[in-house]
Design an enzyme around this catalytic site. Structure first.
Site, PDB file in Angstrom:
ATOM      1  N   ILE A  18       0.046   3.777   1.221  1.00 33.89           N
ATOM      2  CA  ILE A  18      -1.308   3.681   0.679  1.00 33.89           C
ATOM      3  C   ILE A  18      -2.358   3.977   1.745  1.00 33.89           C
ATOM      4  CG2 ILE A  18      -3.001   2.032  -0.222  1.00 33.89           C
ATOM      5  CD1 ILE A  18      -0.632   0.696  -1.728  1.00 33.89           C
ATOM      6  N   ASN A  90      -5.765  -3.087   5.086  1.00 38.40           N
ATOM      7  CA  ASN A  90      -4.643  -2.664   4.256  1.00 38.40           C
ATOM      8  C   ASN A  90      -3.286  -3.173   4.740  1.00 38.40           C
ATOM      9  OD1 ASN A  90      -3.286  -0.883   2.236  1.00 38.40           O
ATOM     10  ND2 ASN A  90      -2.650   0.237   4.073  1.00 38.40           N
ATOM     11  N   SER A 145      -2.928  -7.765  -4.208  1.00 42.06           N
ATOM     12  CA  SER A 145      -1.674  -7.446  -4.891  1.00 42.06           C
ATOM     13  C   SER A 145      -1.687  -8.128  -6.249  1.00 42.06           C
ATOM     14  CB  SER A 145      -0.472  -7.943  -4.081  1.00 42.06           C
ATOM     15  OG  SER A 145       0.724  -7.842  -4.838  1.00 42.06           O
ATOM     16  N   TYR A 158       3.908 -14.648   0.119  1.00 41.09           N
ATOM     17  CA  TYR A 158       3.219 -13.378  -0.115  1.00 41.09           C
ATOM     18  C   TYR A 158       2.190 -13.522  -1.224  1.00 41.09           C
ATOM     19  CZ  TYR A 158       2.502  -8.422  -1.176  1.00 41.09           C
ATOM     20  OH  TYR A 158       1.935  -7.193  -1.400  1.00 41.09           O
ATOM     21  N   LEU A 192       5.022   3.712  -5.631  1.00 42.61           N
ATOM     22  CA  LEU A 192       6.157   4.408  -5.033  1.00 42.61           C
ATOM     23  C   LEU A 192       5.818   4.907  -3.632  1.00 42.61           C
ATOM     24  CD1 LEU A 192       7.608   6.379  -8.075  1.00 42.61           C
ATOM     25  CD2 LEU A 192       8.341   4.181  -7.132  1.00 42.61           C
ATOM     26  N   THR A 193       5.612   3.972  -2.738  1.00 44.00           N
ATOM     27  CA  THR A 193       5.462   4.287  -1.325  1.00 44.00           C
ATOM     28  C   THR A 193       6.835   4.633  -0.761  1.00 44.00           C
ATOM     29  OG1 THR A 193       5.823   1.995  -0.682  1.00 44.00           O
ATOM     30  CG2 THR A 193       3.535   2.659  -1.140  1.00 44.00           C
TER      31      THR A 193
END
Length: 268
Positions: A18, A90, A145, A158, A192-193
């Site tokens: 990203i 980020n 997220s 997380y 889809l990194t």
């Protein structure tokens, strides 16, 4: 006129995924970009590619768990380009082996994720805001997220850290709006990194796809374009918001896909 002309952006975690997509998009729209990443070779390679394509960028080292390193990245940006107008916080970590449920989560891992995922957002903003005020304003964008909105069987640290990012975004927006500083966040679903592609099986990806409203998964550019918009003057009246970019995965009653399948079977 390019959307990011006369803007200087610091992007943390910008060497891949990203962050890299966002760096490329901002550079194409006229921003001078500092790509900061623990993978400093990757950050420098990304900057070289941007420069080769006619943009302007530089790569630097960043340890998002270190207050001194975060401050150095902000100060470098100002020294390199004279100001900072855009900060994309980020960096984010997750650990499926140690970040488990409430009873079994590794407490050292809890502290590590809170430090890197949440405190780094506070520190990046803390060090950038005085420079943004001096520059006449700016835009801060934080990577949250969907785990900050929806609970899961594991990754309690997380999820809690990302929920903290959502609320911290509101606090920054409230406290510095009169200084012409906007702060927003983006909450990705499954994107889809390269990391996702390398670590998720086809079966797991298919399971996620079953519950998407859209017939495909997200790509890094889907987040990058959202961040680009929030950083640009096109979003000048948007602040304190978290935009959920998740393909409708969390949109509906979770039984909808199974109900649709049941109806198809009944019609046969």
């Amino acid at each position: 006129m390019a959307k990011m002309n006369d803007k200087v952006a610091l992007i943390t975690g910008g060497a891949s995924g990203i962050g890299l997509s966002t760096a490329n998009l901002m550079a194409k729209e006229g921003a001078k970009v500092v790509i900061a990443d623990f993978n400093v070779d990757g950050a420098k390679a990304a900057a070289e590619q941007i420069n080769a394509q006619g943009g302007e960028a530089v790569g630097v080292f960043l340890d998002a768990g270190s207050e001194a390193s975060i401050k150095e990245a902000v100060e470098f940006t100002v020294q390199q380009y004279g100001k900072i107008t855009t900060l994309f916080n980020n960096v984010g970590l997750t650990n499926l082996k140690k970040d488990l449920d409430v009873v079994n989560v590794d407490l050292d891992e809890w502290d590590r994720l809170m430090n890197v995922n949440l405190k780094s957002v506070l520190l990046g903003s803390r060090f950038a805001i005085p420079h943004m005020i001096q520059a006449g304003g700016g835009s801060i964008i934080n990577t949250a997220s969907m785990a900050g909105f929806a609970s899961d069987a594991i990754r309690v640290a997380y999820g809690a850290s990302k929920a903290g990012v959502v609320n911290l975004t509101k606090y920054i927006a409230t406290q510095y709006g009169k200084n012409n500083i906007r702060c927003n966040a983006v909450a990705p679903g499954l994107i889809l990194t390269p990391a996702a592609k390398n670590n998720m099986s086809a079966e797991l990806l298919d399971m996620f796809a079953k519950y998407n409203a859209l017939p495909y998964h997200g790509e890094p550019e889907d987040i990058g374009y959202t961040v680009l918009f929030l950083a640009s003057d096109e979003a000048k009246f948007i602040t304190g918001q978290t935009i959920q970019v998740e393909g409708g995965h969390y949109l509906a009653n979770p039984t909808v896909p199974d109900f649709q399948q049941l109806m198809k079977m009944a019609q046969q």
